[in-house]
Write a protein that holds these residues in place. Structure first.
Motif, PDB file in Angstrom:
ATOM      1  N   ALA A   8       0.848  -1.191   0.000  1.00  0.00           N
ATOM      2  CA  ALA A   8       0.000   0.000   0.000  1.00  0.00           C
ATOM      3  C   ALA A   8       0.882   1.239   0.000  1.00  0.00           C
ATOM      4  CB  ALA A   8      -0.915   0.010   1.218  1.00  0.00           C
ATOM      5  N   LEU A   9       0.952   1.891  -1.125  1.00  0.00           N
ATOM      6  CA  LEU A   9       1.792   3.069  -1.297  1.00  0.00           C
ATOM      7  C   LEU A   9       0.925   4.250  -1.724  1.00  0.00           C
ATOM      8  CD1 LEU A   9       4.680   1.399  -3.324  1.00  0.00           C
ATOM      9  CD2 LEU A   9       4.638   1.853  -0.856  1.00  0.00           C
ATOM     10  N   ARG A  10       1.400   5.466  -1.459  1.00  0.00           N
ATOM     11  CA  ARG A  10       0.655   6.651  -1.877  1.00  0.00           C
ATOM     12  C   ARG A  10       0.432   6.655  -3.385  1.00  0.00           C
ATOM     13  NH1 ARG A  10      -1.517   9.803  -4.227  1.00  0.00           N
ATOM     14  NH2 ARG A  10      -1.984  12.003  -3.815  1.00  0.00           N
ATOM     15  N   ALA A  11       1.378   6.132  -4.142  1.00  0.00           N
ATOM     16  CA  ALA A  11       1.230   6.076  -5.604  1.00  0.00           C
ATOM     17  C   ALA A  11       0.060   5.197  -6.023  1.00  0.00           C
ATOM     18  CB  ALA A  11       2.518   5.568  -6.237  1.00  0.00           C
ATOM     19  N   ASP A  12      -0.330   4.256  -5.160  1.00  0.00           N
ATOM     20  CA  ASP A  12      -1.469   3.396  -5.486  1.00  0.00           C
ATOM     21  C   ASP A  12      -2.758   4.195  -5.610  1.00  0.00           C
ATOM     22  OD1 ASP A  12       0.148   1.154  -5.474  1.00  0.00           O
ATOM     23  OD2 ASP A  12      -0.278   0.669  -3.380  1.00  0.00           O
ATOM     24  N   PHE A  13      -2.856   5.293  -4.898  1.00  0.00           N
ATOM     25  CA  PHE A  13      -4.054   6.133  -5.037  1.00  0.00           C
ATOM     26  C   PHE A  13      -4.195   6.625  -6.463  1.00  0.00           C
ATOM     27  CE2 PHE A  13      -6.463  10.002  -5.211  1.00  0.00           C
ATOM     28  CZ  PHE A  13      -7.518   9.790  -4.335  1.00  0.00           C
ATOM     29  N   ASP A  14      -3.097   7.110  -7.023  1.00  0.00           N
ATOM     30  CA  ASP A  14      -3.128   7.645  -8.382  1.00  0.00           C
ATOM     31  C   ASP A  14      -3.373   6.553  -9.414  1.00  0.00           C
ATOM     32  OD1 ASP A  14      -2.479  10.198  -7.317  1.00  0.00           O
ATOM     33  OD2 ASP A  14      -0.366   9.621  -7.280  1.00  0.00           O
ATOM     34  N   ASN A  15      -2.976   5.343  -9.091  1.00  0.00           N
ATOM     35  CA  ASN A  15      -3.116   4.241 -10.049  1.00  0.00           C
ATOM     36  C   ASN A  15      -4.452   3.516  -9.975  1.00  0.00           C
ATOM     37  OD1 ASN A  15      -0.515   4.586 -11.085  1.00  0.00           O
ATOM     38  ND2 ASN A  15       0.398   3.327  -9.471  1.00  0.00           N
ATOM     39  N   TYR A  16      -5.107   3.537  -8.812  1.00  0.00           N
ATOM     40  CA  TYR A  16      -6.270   2.670  -8.623  1.00  0.00           C
ATOM     41  C   TYR A  16      -7.560   3.371  -8.189  1.00  0.00           C
ATOM     42  CZ  TYR A  16      -2.638  -0.892  -8.768  1.00  0.00           C
ATOM     43  OH  TYR A  16      -1.576  -1.675  -9.141  1.00  0.00           O
ATOM     44  N   LEU A  17      -7.460   4.585  -7.648  1.00  0.00           N
ATOM     45  CA  LEU A  17      -8.661   5.254  -7.157  1.00  0.00           C
ATOM     46  C   LEU A  17      -9.113   6.353  -8.109  1.00  0.00           C
ATOM     47  CD1 LEU A  17      -7.432   3.932  -4.459  1.00  0.00           C
ATOM     48  CD2 LEU A  17      -8.920   5.574  -3.300  1.00  0.00           C
ATOM     49  N   VAL A  18     -10.411   6.621  -8.099  1.00  0.00           N
ATOM     50  CA  VAL A  18     -10.962   7.724  -8.889  1.00  0.00           C
ATOM     51  C   VAL A  18     -10.330   9.025  -8.386  1.00  0.00           C
ATOM     52  CG1 VAL A  18     -13.071   9.024  -9.385  1.00  0.00           C
ATOM     53  CG2 VAL A  18     -13.127   6.517  -9.328  1.00  0.00           C
ATOM     54  N   PRO A  19      -9.864   9.888  -9.268  1.00  0.00           N
ATOM     55  CA  PRO A  19      -9.101  11.067  -8.837  1.00  0.00           C
ATOM     56  C   PRO A  19      -9.966  12.234  -8.361  1.00  0.00           C
ATOM     57  CG  PRO A  19      -9.220  11.005 -11.218  1.00  0.00           C
ATOM     58  CD  PRO A  19      -9.882   9.737 -10.735  1.00  0.00           C
ATOM     59  N   SER A  20     -10.972  11.949  -7.530  1.00  0.00           N
ATOM     60  CA  SER A  20     -11.833  13.013  -7.018  1.00  0.00           C
ATOM     61  C   SER A  20     -11.253  13.672  -5.772  1.00  0.00           C
ATOM     62  CB  SER A  20     -13.230  12.462  -6.705  1.00  0.00           C
ATOM     63  OG  SER A  20     -13.148  11.359  -5.822  1.00  0.00           O
ATOM     64  N   TYR A  21     -10.133  13.156  -5.284  1.00  0.00           N
ATOM     65  CA  TYR A  21      -9.418  13.758  -4.159  1.00  0.00           C
ATOM     66  C   TYR A  21      -7.945  13.928  -4.526  1.00  0.00           C
ATOM     67  CZ  TYR A  21     -13.518  12.163  -1.538  1.00  0.00           C
ATOM     68  OH  TYR A  21     -14.790  11.936  -1.105  1.00  0.00           O
ATOM     69  N   SER A  22      -7.266  14.739  -3.737  1.00  0.00           N
ATOM     70  CA  SER A  22      -5.821  14.904  -3.872  1.00  0.00           C
ATOM     71  C   SER A  22      -5.208  14.773  -2.482  1.00  0.00           C
ATOM     72  CB  SER A  22      -5.488  16.263  -4.482  1.00  0.00           C
ATOM     73  OG  SER A  22      -4.087  16.423  -4.603  1.00  0.00           O
ATOM     74  N   PRO A  23      -5.082  13.532  -1.987  1.00  0.00           N
ATOM     75  CA  PRO A  23      -4.661  13.330  -0.598  1.00  0.00           C
ATOM     76  C   PRO A  23      -3.209  13.702  -0.354  1.00  0.00           C
ATOM     77  CG  PRO A  23      -4.807  11.222  -1.732  1.00  0.00           C
ATOM     78  CD  PRO A  23      -5.353  12.249  -2.675  1.00  0.00           C
ATOM     79  N   ALA A  24      -2.886  13.849   0.923  1.00  0.00           N
ATOM     80  CA  ALA A  24      -1.527  14.190   1.329  1.00  0.00           C
ATOM     81  C   ALA A  24      -0.537  13.132   0.868  1.00  0.00           C
ATOM     82  CB  ALA A  24      -1.467  14.334   2.850  1.00  0.00           C
ATOM     83  N   SER A  25       0.728  13.482   0.920  1.00  0.00           N
ATOM     84  CA  SER A  25       1.777  12.591   0.420  1.00  0.00           C
ATOM     85  C   SER A  25       2.065  11.442   1.383  1.00  0.00           C
ATOM     86  CB  SER A  25       3.067  13.385   0.189  1.00  0.00           C
ATOM     87  OG  SER A  25       3.498  13.991   1.405  1.00  0.00           O
ATOM     88  N   TYR A  26       1.621  11.556   2.631  1.00  0.00           N
ATOM     89  CA  TYR A  26       1.865  10.503   3.614  1.00  0.00           C
ATOM     90  C   TYR A  26       0.559   9.768   3.928  1.00  0.00           C
ATOM     91  CZ  TYR A  26       0.021  13.988   6.899  1.00  0.00           C
ATOM     92  OH  TYR A  26      -0.766  14.920   7.533  1.00  0.00           O
ATOM     93  N   ILE A  27       0.676   8.538   4.437  1.00  0.00           N
ATOM     94  CA  ILE A  27      -0.498   7.720   4.736  1.00  0.00           C
ATOM     95  C   ILE A  27      -0.551   7.444   6.239  1.00  0.00           C
ATOM     96  CG2 ILE A  27      -1.674   5.528   4.339  1.00  0.00           C
ATOM     97  CD1 ILE A  27      -0.322   5.349   1.637  1.00  0.00           C
ATOM     98  N   PRO A  28      -1.538   7.995   6.940  1.00  0.00           N
ATOM     99  CA  PRO A  28      -1.693   7.662   8.359  1.00  0.00           C
ATOM    100  C   PRO A  28      -2.062   6.181   8.524  1.00  0.00           C
ATOM    101  CG  PRO A  28      -2.923   9.653   7.785  1.00  0.00           C
ATOM    102  CD  PRO A  28      -2.515   9.010   6.504  1.00  0.00           C
ATOM    103  N   VAL A  29      -1.470   5.542   9.501  1.00  0.00           N
ATOM    104  CA  VAL A  29      -1.762   4.124   9.731  1.00  0.00           C
ATOM    105  C   VAL A  29      -2.194   3.824  11.163  1.00  0.00           C
ATOM    106  CG1 VAL A  29      -0.270   3.297   7.882  1.00  0.00           C
ATOM    107  CG2 VAL A  29       0.681   3.603  10.180  1.00  0.00           C
ATOM    108  N   LYS A  30      -1.962   4.763  12.083  1.00  0.00           N
ATOM    109  CA  LYS A  30      -2.323   4.517  13.482  1.00  0.00           C
ATOM    110  C   LYS A  30      -2.634   5.848  14.162  1.00  0.00           C
ATOM    111  CE  LYS A  30      -0.488   2.765  17.892  1.00  0.00           C
ATOM    112  NZ  LYS A  30       0.693   2.222  18.594  1.00  0.00           N
TER     113      LYS A  30
END
Length: 410
Positions: A8-30
Motif C-alpha cells: 500500500a503506497l501513496r502512488a497506489d491512489f493515483d493508479n487505482y482510485l478515482v481522482p476526485s481527491y488529492s490526498p496528502a503525500s503521507y499515509i496515516p496508519v495509526k
C-alpha cells in the motif's frame, strides 16, 4: 507479518482510485488520542479531526469497547427490522434535543437529503404542489448528492452535472433583508448552517437566526439547521441551536455523531415526521447496529458538563495563541469560530495560500485543514489536552516561521 508499505503506497491512489481527491503525500496508519503516526512512523498532532469527525480523538477506549461489544452481537439486519442500538440512540437524542423523531442515515449528505425531501413532502401534503421552493445561503455546503450539491451555494461543486434542481434560491449569509426579499408563500424551507464551515468558518449572528425563524413562521416555511459540522459538542453545546436560542423544525447531524464511525441523523418533530410514511424514504444501512452503538457511547461521553465546558476553554487557548502567531508573523488577520470549530483567516499577502500552510504544518508535525483557499481550519478532538494543544501550536508556529522565511527569501 507483511509490512504494509510493501503493498500500500501513496502512488497506489493515483493508479487505482478515482481522482476526485488529492490526498496528502503521507499515509496515516495509526492514531491514539490526538496523535497520528504514518507508514514511516512519523508522529503528528491531529488538529484536523477527520474534518470535525473524530470528536473523541483516535481509538477512544469507550468507543472501541462499544464497537467491539456490538460486533460480537449483530452487524446488520436492514430496515425490515429495527434493532436495539438504534432504538436506544434515537431515544437518547430525543431526550437531549427539541426533537420527537429521528431518521438515521450514513452521512451528512444523506441526512440533508432526507431533510430536504421531508420539507418538500410536508409542504406538498399541507399546502399543495406549488409550495416547493427552498432557500439556501451563498457559500453554503450541504453535501455531494445531486440534490444537496445544488442546494449548497457553491457553483464550483454543482456546475457541470446537468440541469440544476428546480426551485432553489441562494441569498447572502447573515443578511436578513436578502432573505426577506426572497422568501414567499411558495417557500417550503430555509436551510442554513448556524456556522458555515466549508466556506470559511463563519458564525451566524443571534439576531439573524432569530429573524430567520420569524420569517419562516410568517411564511409557513420549515427551518432546517444543517449541524453536520457544528453539532455534537463541537461548539460547547450538544448542538449550536441551543446556544443561539433558536429552535429549528429539522436538524441534521453527522461527522462527530459517530466519533469516526459513519452515521448521520435527521431530527424533527412528530408532526413533521408523520409525512414520511412507510415507503416515502429509506436507506439500507441507516441505523445499523454498529454505528448506533458507537454513537450512543460517544453521546454518553460528549454530552457532559465536563466535556462541553472544556470545549469553551480550549477555544480560548487556541484563539489566543493563533492571534499571537498571526500578529508575530503577519499571516492571520482574524481568528473566528465557536468552540473547537475555528478558522484562522489569512492576511492579504497570504490570500489563496491555505494549502501551503497545511503542507508546511504537516512537515512540522501537525495536521490542520483549510476552509477555502483563505482560511486555515482547526477541528480537533473535543478532549484534546492542553499539553497537546500547546505542542501542536508550537509546531504550527515553526511551520509558519519557515514559510515566512522562505517567502522573504523569494
Amino acid at each position: 507479518m507483511t509490512n504494509i508499505t510493501e503493498y500500500a503506497l501513496r502512488a497506489d491512489f493515483d493508479n487505482y482510485l478515482v481522482p476526485s481527491y488529492s490526498p496528502a503525500s503521507y499515509i496515516p496508519v495509526k492514531g491514539l488520542g490526538a496523535r497520528v503516526w504514518d507508514q514511516q512512523g512519523v508522529e503528528r498532532i491531529d488538529f484536523a479531526g477527520g474534518i470535525a469527525v473524530n470528536a473523541l480523538g483516535h481509538a477512544h477506549p469507550v468507543l472501541v469497547s462499544a464497537l467491539m461489544e456490538q460486533s460480537d452481537k449483530l452487524w446488520h439486519v436492514s430496515n425490515v427490522f429495527t434493532n436495539e442500538p438504534a432504538l436506544k440512540l434515537a431515544k437518547a437524542l430525543v431526550r437531549a434535543t427539541f426533537a420527537d423523531r429521528v431518521f438515521f442515515a450514513n452521512s451528512g449528505a444523506e441526512a440533508n437529503e432526507a431533510a430536504l425531501k421531508l420539507a418538500r413532502r410536508y409542504a406538498h401534503d399541507k399546502s399543495g404542489p406549488e409550495k416547493f421552493e427552498i432557500i439556501s445561503m451563498v457559500n453554503s455546503f450541504h453535501g455531494r448528492t445531486l440534490f444537496t450539491v445544488n442546494v449548497g451555494g457553491q457553483p464550483k461543486y454543482s456546475d457541470g452535472f446537468g440541469p440544476k434542481i428546480e426551485g432553489v434560491t441562494h441569498v447572502p449569509f447573515n443578511d436578513l433583508s436578502a432573505l426577506k426579499a426572497a422568501v414567499s408563500e411558495r417557500t417550503c424551507a430555509v436551510i442554513i448552517e448556524p456556522i458555515q464551515g466549508e466556506s470559511g468558518v463563519v458564525p451566524a449572528s443571534r439576531d439573524y437566526l432569530q429573524g430567520v425563524r420569524e420569517l419562516c413562521d410568517t411564511n409557513g416555511a420549515l427551518l432546517i439547521f444543517d449541524e453536520v459540522q457544528s453539532g455534537f459538542g463541537r461548539t460547547g453545546h450538544l448542538y449550536a441551536y441551543q446556544a443561539y436560542g433558536v429552535t429549528p423544525d429539522i436538524l441534521t447531524s453527522a461527522k462527530s455523531l459517530g466519533g469516526g464511525f459513519p452515521i448521520g441523523a435527521m431530527l424533527t418533530t412528530a408532526a413533521i415526521a408523520a409525512h414520511f410514511t412507510p415507503g416515502t424514504h429509506g436507506t439500507t444501512y441507516g441505523g445499523n447496529p454498529l454505528g448506533c452503538a458507537v454513537s450512543l457511547a460517544a453521546l454518553g461521553v460528549i454530552n457532559t458538563d465536563e466535556v462541553l465546558s472544556g470545549v469553551a476553554l480550549k477555544h480560548l487557548r487556541f484563539k489566543g495563541r493563533l492571534e499571537q502567531i498571526g500578529q508575530r508573523y503577519g499571516i492571520f488577520d482574524q481568528v473566528r469560530g465557536v468552540g473547537l470549530l475555528i478558522g484562522a483567516v489569512l492576511s492579504e499577502p497570504w490570500k489563496g495560500r491555505a494549502k501551503e500552510v497545511l503542507t508546511a504544518a504537516a512537515a512540522h508535525g501537525v495536521m490542520v485543514l483549510q476552509a477555502g483557499p483563505d482560511v486555515v481550519r482547526f477541528t480537533p478532538s473535543l478532549v484534546i489536552t492542553d499539553e497537546e494543544i500547546d505542542q501542536g501550536l508550537d509546531r504550527l508556529e515553526s511551520a509558519v516561521a519557515a514559510l515566512t522565511r522562505d517567502s522573504a527569501a523569494c
